[in-house]
Scaffold this motif. Structure first.
Motif, mmCIF file in Angstrom:
data_model
loop_
_atom_site.group_PDB
_atom_site.id
_atom_site.type_symbol
_atom_site.label_atom_id
_atom_site.label_comp_id
_atom_site.label_asym_id
_atom_site.label_seq_id
_atom_site.Cartn_x
_atom_site.Cartn_y
_atom_site.Cartn_z
ATOM 1 N N LEU A 184 4.626 3.989 2.078
ATOM 2 C CA LEU A 184 4.340 4.298 0.665
ATOM 3 C C LEU A 184 5.584 4.077 -0.183
ATOM 4 O O LEU A 184 5.492 3.598 -1.322
ATOM 5 C CB LEU A 184 3.858 5.744 0.547
ATOM 6 C CG LEU A 184 3.422 6.206 -0.847
ATOM 7 C CD1 LEU A 184 2.316 5.311 -1.398
ATOM 8 C CD2 LEU A 184 2.975 7.666 -0.810
ATOM 9 N N SER A 188 5.478 1.442 -3.294
ATOM 10 C CA SER A 188 5.804 1.830 -4.670
ATOM 11 C C SER A 188 6.998 1.038 -5.192
ATOM 12 O O SER A 188 7.037 0.650 -6.373
ATOM 13 C CB SER A 188 6.081 3.335 -4.748
ATOM 14 O OG SER A 188 7.151 3.695 -3.877
ATOM 15 N N LEU A 223 -2.916 8.108 -8.492
ATOM 16 C CA LEU A 223 -1.820 7.232 -8.082
ATOM 17 C C LEU A 223 -1.600 6.067 -9.026
ATOM 18 O O LEU A 223 -0.460 5.612 -9.202
ATOM 19 C CB LEU A 223 -2.082 6.697 -6.667
ATOM 20 C CG LEU A 223 -2.023 7.724 -5.534
ATOM 21 C CD1 LEU A 223 -2.423 7.075 -4.218
ATOM 22 C CD2 LEU A 223 -0.634 8.333 -5.423
ATOM 23 N N ARG A 236 3.610 5.856 -12.843
ATOM 24 C CA ARG A 236 3.278 6.649 -11.657
ATOM 25 C C ARG A 236 4.020 6.135 -10.423
ATOM 26 O O ARG A 236 4.517 6.915 -9.610
ATOM 27 C CB ARG A 236 1.769 6.621 -11.417
ATOM 28 C CG ARG A 236 1.014 7.651 -12.261
ATOM 29 C CD ARG A 236 -0.479 7.399 -12.220
ATOM 30 N NE ARG A 236 -1.222 8.517 -12.754
ATOM 31 C CZ ARG A 236 -1.354 8.820 -14.032
ATOM 32 N NH1 ARG A 236 -0.734 8.069 -14.945
ATOM 33 N NH2 ARG A 236 -2.062 9.864 -14.431
ATOM 34 N N MET A 237 4.090 4.828 -10.261
ATOM 35 C CA MET A 237 4.818 4.272 -9.124
ATOM 36 C C MET A 237 6.306 4.602 -9.220
ATOM 37 O O MET A 237 6.963 4.881 -8.219
ATOM 38 C CB MET A 237 4.622 2.749 -9.066
ATOM 39 C CG MET A 237 3.230 2.305 -8.674
ATOM 40 S SD MET A 237 2.797 2.734 -6.969
ATOM 41 C CE MET A 237 1.635 4.087 -7.260
ATOM 42 N N LEU A 240 6.772 8.314 -8.410
ATOM 43 C CA LEU A 240 6.571 8.486 -6.971
ATOM 44 C C LEU A 240 7.789 7.987 -6.190
ATOM 45 O O LEU A 240 8.269 8.649 -5.268
ATOM 46 C CB LEU A 240 5.312 7.724 -6.544
ATOM 47 C CG LEU A 240 4.755 8.007 -5.149
ATOM 48 C CD1 LEU A 240 4.255 9.443 -5.050
ATOM 49 C CD2 LEU A 240 3.624 7.031 -4.833
ATOM 50 N N HIS A 241 8.306 6.833 -6.577
ATOM 51 C CA HIS A 241 9.391 6.185 -5.847
ATOM 52 C C HIS A 241 10.734 6.878 -6.058
ATOM 53 O O HIS A 241 11.565 6.921 -5.142
ATOM 54 C CB HIS A 241 9.500 4.726 -6.296
ATOM 55 C CG HIS A 241 10.386 3.882 -5.430
ATOM 56 N ND1 HIS A 241 9.999 3.419 -4.198
ATOM 57 C CD2 HIS A 241 11.657 3.422 -5.614
ATOM 58 C CE1 HIS A 241 10.977 2.702 -3.661
ATOM 59 N NE2 HIS A 241 11.999 2.699 -4.493
ATOM 60 N N VAL A 244 9.557 11.824 -6.405
ATOM 61 C CA VAL A 244 8.731 12.575 -5.453
ATOM 62 C C VAL A 244 9.118 12.255 -4.008
ATOM 63 O O VAL A 244 9.542 13.132 -3.249
ATOM 64 C CB VAL A 244 7.229 12.298 -5.682
ATOM 65 C CG1 VAL A 244 6.396 13.035 -4.630
ATOM 66 C CG2 VAL A 244 6.815 12.720 -7.081
ATOM 67 N N LEU A 245 8.992 10.984 -3.631
ATOM 68 C CA LEU A 245 9.219 10.599 -2.237
ATOM 69 C C LEU A 245 10.630 10.893 -1.727
ATOM 70 O O LEU A 245 10.781 11.327 -0.581
ATOM 71 C CB LEU A 245 8.875 9.121 -2.042
ATOM 72 C CG LEU A 245 7.383 8.791 -2.062
ATOM 73 C CD1 LEU A 245 7.172 7.283 -1.980
ATOM 74 C CD2 LEU A 245 6.653 9.486 -0.920
#
Length: 269
Positions: A184, A188, A223, A236-237, A240-241, A244-245
């Motif tokens: 993921l 992303s 997502l 969002r990507m 996330l990148h 979050v991740l």
């Protein structure tokens, strides 16, 4: 060991009675001065006690138990894959943080006229105008790809050596979650340049999300910001990148390594 008040001791007299070099005397004098004020030695002894208690939980490795030193050497290189994955992750994290100073997560631009977006322009600017920008992006990209390969090979090594068996089932499941999050991470990051390859990769992601039973539409909206690609998808990507991740993966890696430290290394069964 407790932190109760210790009996006073004439440290200066003790130092004079020892045959010490100048460096040793300076070090011990500094340590004594700090210990009188911050009780450093007491806490160091507590940490030492905790360390040995934790190490008592470690079982004997198969190499030690069955005297496999002369038969086990050909597996050794495969046991570096986990460490190599972490090194690649750290390289990607540091280089990615530096790239973040210049990257613009925006689809703004004359899209209707076919002009590049701000996200793509910022990537081109990094590679052409920023000092060592091309090298920095290459380090980020190659370390990410190396991490994916190393994590995958690490998972194969764990499977074929039987290291997923009791009592290491939980860490095996945690490793499966980590490889999914690694993929993921890669997906992303692949979307962020927002070029043609990125756009159609994101489109495939939307279709995959929509094909998921029951939660497909909800997953696509969460997502990708909807069923069609746009600014919401890129933002969002990016979140996330970048936000979050990294925190989730870092925490899981710490737990994963901690469990390995407590349980010990599992050699081939």
């Amino acid at each position: 060991m407790s932190l109760k008040k210790q009996d006073d001791m004439d440290h200066n007299a003790w130092l004079k009675s020892q045959d010490l070099t100048a460096i040793e005397t300076a070090f011990l004098t500094t340590l004594i001065w700090l210990d009188k004020r911050l009780r450093i030695v007491d806490y160091l002894e507590l940490l030492e006690t905790m360390y040995y208690r934790a190490n008592l939980q470690m079982p004997k490795s198969h190499t030690e138990q069955y005297d496999l030193d002369n038969k086990f050497w050909y597996w050794y290189p495969l046991y570096s894959l986990g460490s190599l994955s972490i090194i690649a992750y750290l390289l990607a994290a540091v280089s990615g943080a530096l790239l973040g100073f210049y990257y613009a997560p925006s689809t703004a631009g004359a899209v209707a006229q076919g002009d590049p977006t701000a996200a793509y322009d910022s990537m081109v600017m990094i590679m052409k105008d920023v000092q060592f920008g091309f090298m920095l992006r290459s380090i980020h990209r190659w370390s990410a790809q190396f991490m994916v390969a190393a994590v995958f090979l690490h998972m194969l090594r764990v499977y074929f050596t039987g290291a997923y068996k009791e009592p290491r089932e939980v860490n095996w499941i945690l490793g499966v979650v980590l490889i999914a999050l690694t993929l993921l991470f890669g997906f992303s990051g692949y979307v962020l340049p927002w070029k043609q390859l990125s756009f159609w990769a994101a489109q495939i992601g939307v279709e995959l999300a929509l094909a998921t039973p029951i939660v497909g539409e909800w997953a696509a909206q969460l997502l990708f910001g909807g069923f069609t690609l746009g600014q919401a998808t890129l933002v969002r990507m990016y979140i996330l990148h970048v936000f979050v991740l990294p925190f989730v993966v870092t925490a899981l890696i710490a737990i994963h390594v901690g469990i390995v430290w407590v349980q010990g290394i599992a050699e081939p069964h």
